[in-house]
Design a protein around this motif. Structure first.
Motif, PDB file in Angstrom:
ATOM      1  N   LEU A 116       0.807  -1.223   0.000  1.00 23.30           N
ATOM      2  CA  LEU A 116       0.000   0.000   0.000  1.00 23.30           C
ATOM      3  C   LEU A 116       0.838   1.269   0.000  1.00 23.30           C
ATOM      4  O   LEU A 116       0.278   2.367  -0.113  1.00 23.30           O
ATOM      5  N   GLY A 117       2.156   1.136   0.178  1.00 23.23           N
ATOM      6  CA  GLY A 117       2.993   2.322   0.301  1.00 23.23           C
ATOM      7  C   GLY A 117       2.608   3.149   1.516  1.00 23.23           C
ATOM      8  O   GLY A 117       2.703   4.372   1.519  1.00 23.23           O
ATOM      9  N   HIS A 118       2.166   2.473   2.565  1.00 19.89           N
ATOM     10  CA  HIS A 118       1.622   3.134   3.758  1.00 19.89           C
ATOM     11  C   HIS A 118       2.482   2.847   4.984  1.00 19.89           C
ATOM     12  O   HIS A 118       2.870   1.699   5.227  1.00 19.89           O
ATOM     13  N   SER A 119       2.774   3.872   5.763  1.00 23.33           N
ATOM     14  CA  SER A 119       3.498   3.706   7.027  1.00 23.33           C
ATOM     15  C   SER A 119       2.491   3.648   8.169  1.00 23.33           C
ATOM     16  O   SER A 119       1.679   4.559   8.335  1.00 23.33           O
ATOM     17  N   MET A 120       2.551   2.576   8.925  1.00 26.24           N
ATOM     18  CA  MET A 120       1.629   2.353  10.042  1.00 26.24           C
ATOM     19  C   MET A 120       2.031   3.180  11.268  1.00 26.24           C
ATOM     20  O   MET A 120       3.192   3.543  11.420  1.00 26.24           O
ATOM     21  N   ILE A 121       1.062   3.415  12.143  1.00 26.87           N
ATOM     22  CA  ILE A 121       1.340   4.044  13.430  1.00 26.87           C
ATOM     23  C   ILE A 121       2.160   3.043  14.245  1.00 26.87           C
ATOM     24  O   ILE A 121       1.700   1.921  14.486  1.00 26.87           O
ATOM     25  N   PRO A 122       3.368   3.403  14.671  1.00 22.17           N
ATOM     26  CA  PRO A 122       4.164   2.463  15.474  1.00 22.17           C
ATOM     27  C   PRO A 122       3.516   2.233  16.848  1.00 22.17           C
ATOM     28  O   PRO A 122       3.080   3.186  17.498  1.00 22.17           O
ATOM     29  N   ILE A 123       3.456   0.990  17.277  1.00 23.12           N
ATOM     30  CA  ILE A 123       2.849   0.685  18.575  1.00 23.12           C
ATOM     31  C   ILE A 123       3.602   1.392  19.703  1.00 23.12           C
ATOM     32  O   ILE A 123       3.013   1.776  20.704  1.00 23.12           O
ATOM     33  N   SER A 124       4.909   1.598  19.506  1.00 23.29           N
ATOM     34  CA  SER A 124       5.696   2.282  20.537  1.00 23.29           C
ATOM     35  C   SER A 124       5.225   3.723  20.733  1.00 23.29           C
ATOM     36  O   SER A 124       5.421   4.294  21.808  1.00 23.29           O
ATOM     37  N   ASP A 125       4.581   4.322  19.723  1.00 23.71           N
ATOM     38  CA  ASP A 125       4.019   5.666  19.884  1.00 23.71           C
ATOM     39  C   ASP A 125       2.888   5.656  20.905  1.00 23.71           C
ATOM     40  O   ASP A 125       2.619   6.675  21.544  1.00 23.71           O
ATOM     41  N   LEU A 126       2.224   4.521  21.049  1.00 26.84           N
ATOM     42  CA  LEU A 126       1.119   4.411  21.998  1.00 26.84           C
ATOM     43  C   LEU A 126       1.588   3.948  23.368  1.00 26.84           C
ATOM     44  O   LEU A 126       1.280   4.581  24.374  1.00 26.84           O
ATOM     45  N   ILE A 127       2.279   2.813  23.388  1.00 25.59           N
ATOM     46  CA  ILE A 127       2.573   2.178  24.683  1.00 25.59           C
ATOM     47  C   ILE A 127       3.995   2.391  25.168  1.00 25.59           C
ATOM     48  O   ILE A 127       4.332   1.973  26.265  1.00 25.59           O
ATOM     49  N   GLY A 128       4.830   3.029  24.348  1.00 25.07           N
ATOM     50  CA  GLY A 128       6.214   3.219  24.740  1.00 25.07           C
ATOM     51  C   GLY A 128       7.003   1.938  24.596  1.00 25.07           C
ATOM     52  O   GLY A 128       6.581   1.001  23.928  1.00 25.07           O
ATOM     53  N   SER A 129       8.143   1.895  25.265  1.00 30.29           N
ATOM     54  CA  SER A 129       8.974   0.697  25.216  1.00 30.29           C
ATOM     55  C   SER A 129       9.825   0.607  26.473  1.00 30.29           C
ATOM     56  O   SER A 129       9.917   1.564  27.247  1.00 30.29           O
ATOM     57  N   GLY A 130      10.429  -0.554  26.660  1.00 33.79           N
ATOM     58  CA  GLY A 130      11.314  -0.745  27.813  1.00 33.79           C
ATOM     59  C   GLY A 130      10.578  -0.689  29.134  1.00 33.79           C
ATOM     60  O   GLY A 130       9.426  -1.085  29.258  1.00 33.79           O
ATOM     61  N   VAL A 141      -8.859   5.755  24.954  1.00 35.70           N
ATOM     62  CA  VAL A 141      -9.635   5.035  23.942  1.00 35.70           C
ATOM     63  C   VAL A 141      -9.452   5.631  22.555  1.00 35.70           C
ATOM     64  O   VAL A 141      -9.292   4.894  21.576  1.00 35.70           O
ATOM     65  N   ALA A 142      -9.458   6.939  22.425  1.00 33.64           N
ATOM     66  CA  ALA A 142      -9.338   7.569  21.094  1.00 33.64           C
ATOM     67  C   ALA A 142      -8.028   7.183  20.418  1.00 33.64           C
ATOM     68  O   ALA A 142      -7.997   6.938  19.206  1.00 33.64           O
ATOM     69  N   ASP A 143      -6.955   7.099  21.184  1.00 28.43           N
ATOM     70  CA  ASP A 143      -5.653   6.730  20.613  1.00 28.43           C
ATOM     71  C   ASP A 143      -5.624   5.256  20.205  1.00 28.43           C
ATOM     72  O   ASP A 143      -5.123   4.916  19.137  1.00 28.43           O
ATOM     73  N   VAL A 144      -6.161   4.398  21.055  1.00 23.98           N
ATOM     74  CA  VAL A 144      -6.206   2.972  20.732  1.00 23.98           C
ATOM     75  C   VAL A 144      -7.125   2.756  19.529  1.00 23.98           C
ATOM     76  O   VAL A 144      -6.813   1.958  18.639  1.00 23.98           O
ATOM     77  N   ALA A 145      -8.235   3.480  19.481  1.00 29.49           N
ATOM     78  CA  ALA A 145      -9.180   3.340  18.366  1.00 29.49           C
ATOM     79  C   ALA A 145      -8.518   3.677  17.035  1.00 29.49           C
ATOM     80  O   ALA A 145      -8.707   2.953  16.040  1.00 29.49           O
ATOM     81  N   GLU A 146      -7.736   4.746  16.998  1.00 27.05           N
ATOM     82  CA  GLU A 146      -7.051   5.119  15.758  1.00 27.05           C
ATOM     83  C   GLU A 146      -6.055   4.035  15.339  1.00 27.05           C
ATOM     84  O   GLU A 146      -6.017   3.615  14.182  1.00 27.05           O
ATOM     85  N   TYR A 147      -5.273   3.568  16.283  1.00 36.37           N
ATOM     86  CA  TYR A 147      -4.272   2.528  16.020  1.00 36.37           C
ATOM     87  C   TYR A 147      -4.937   1.216  15.584  1.00 36.37           C
ATOM     88  O   TYR A 147      -4.566   0.606  14.587  1.00 36.37           O
ATOM     89  N   ALA A 148      -5.933   0.775  16.344  1.00 39.16           N
ATOM     90  CA  ALA A 148      -6.583  -0.506  16.084  1.00 39.16           C
ATOM     91  C   ALA A 148      -7.365  -0.495  14.774  1.00 39.16           C
ATOM     92  O   ALA A 148      -7.336  -1.469  14.013  1.00 39.16           O
ATOM     93  N   SER A 149      -8.049   0.609  14.501  1.00 41.61           N
ATOM     94  CA  SER A 149      -8.809   0.715  13.254  1.00 41.61           C
ATOM     95  C   SER A 149      -7.886   0.670  12.053  1.00 41.61           C
ATOM     96  O   SER A 149      -8.215   0.061  11.025  1.00 41.61           O
ATOM     97  N   GLU A 150      -6.725   1.312  12.175  1.00 42.72           N
ATOM     98  CA  GLU A 150      -5.741   1.255  11.095  1.00 42.72           C
ATOM     99  C   GLU A 150      -5.263  -0.183  10.894  1.00 42.72           C
ATOM    100  O   GLU A 150      -5.155  -0.649   9.753  1.00 42.72           O
ATOM    101  N   ASP A 151      -4.982  -0.898  11.976  1.00 42.87           N
ATOM    102  CA  ASP A 151      -4.552  -2.294  11.873  1.00 42.87           C
ATOM    103  C   ASP A 151      -5.590  -3.129  11.123  1.00 42.87           C
ATOM    104  O   ASP A 151      -5.249  -3.905  10.229  1.00 42.87           O
ATOM    105  N   ALA A 152      -6.853  -2.991  11.507  1.00 44.67           N
ATOM    106  CA  ALA A 152      -7.906  -3.775  10.866  1.00 44.67           C
ATOM    107  C   ALA A 152      -8.053  -3.393   9.398  1.00 44.67           C
ATOM    108  O   ALA A 152      -8.158  -4.267   8.522  1.00 44.67           O
ATOM    109  N   ASP A 153      -8.059  -2.107   9.114  1.00 49.55           N
ATOM    110  CA  ASP A 153      -8.200  -1.634   7.735  1.00 49.55           C
ATOM    111  C   ASP A 153      -7.049  -2.113   6.859  1.00 49.55           C
ATOM    112  O   ASP A 153      -7.260  -2.653   5.764  1.00 49.55           O
TER     113      ASP A 153
END
Length: 167
Positions: A116-130, A141-153
């Motif tokens: 798709l030539g598309h860059s996904m929202i990195p999960i680390s942007d939401l939950i961090g790391s380490g 919820v709004a942040d998870v909804a954006e991330y999760a909806s993109e994953d499904a789409d």
């Protein structure tokens, strides 16, 4: 819908301990929906058991095809919740492997870029790391909804393209 993508957001990666935070769906390109069932206090959610029981007939219907990236993970989380997926369709990760076993990655990020030539929202942007990494249940919820909806789409779109290649 007789075919759709379902993608779970969970509290972790261990299928034996992960709880469902939310459900993401897509059955049309550039469209995704999210049903939150766990979130930080004060955030809107639906009753987890009611959502599960409402979706059970679709998830357990062998005539309904369910696609998803790495569907095995979601299948095992759902099995722990008492649901047996029956109409398992295309898993883009498996399809990608069948088409190009030597590819560097079959992850959704790589497939989104390739197909798709598309860059996904990195999960680390939401939950961090380490040491500061959070659970999805701690994210608004709004942040998870954006991330999760993109994953499904994206999973839906890539599954369609990979299906065409496999055929």
């Amino acid at each position: 819908q007789k075919t759709f993508c379902v993608d779970l957001e969970t509290t972790g990666l261990d299928v034996m301990q992960a709880d469902i935070v939310g459900w993401a769906f897509s059955w049309q390109a550039h469209t995704g929906y999210y049903l939150p069932v766990d979130a930080p206090p004060g955030q809107p959610t639906l009753d987890a058991e009611s959502v599960l029981e409402s979706l059970r007939p679709l998830l357990e219907d062998p005539e309904v095809e369910i696609v998803n990236q790495n569907i095995k993970y979601d299948m095992l989380v759902l099995r722990r919740a008492g649901v047996r997926l029956e109409g398992i369709g295309v898993d883009p990760m498996i399809g990608s492997y069948l088409l190009d076993a030597g590819a560097r990655s079959h992850g959704l990020d790589a497939l989104a870029q390739k197909y798709l030539g598309h860059s996904m929202i990195p999960i680390s942007d939401l939950i961090g790391s380490g040491n500061k990494q959070k659970s999805m249940a701690e994210i608004p919820v709004a942040d998870v909804a954006e991330y999760a909806s993109e994953d499904a789409d994206v999973s839906w779109q890539v599954a369609e393209l990979i299906t065409e290649e496999l055929e």
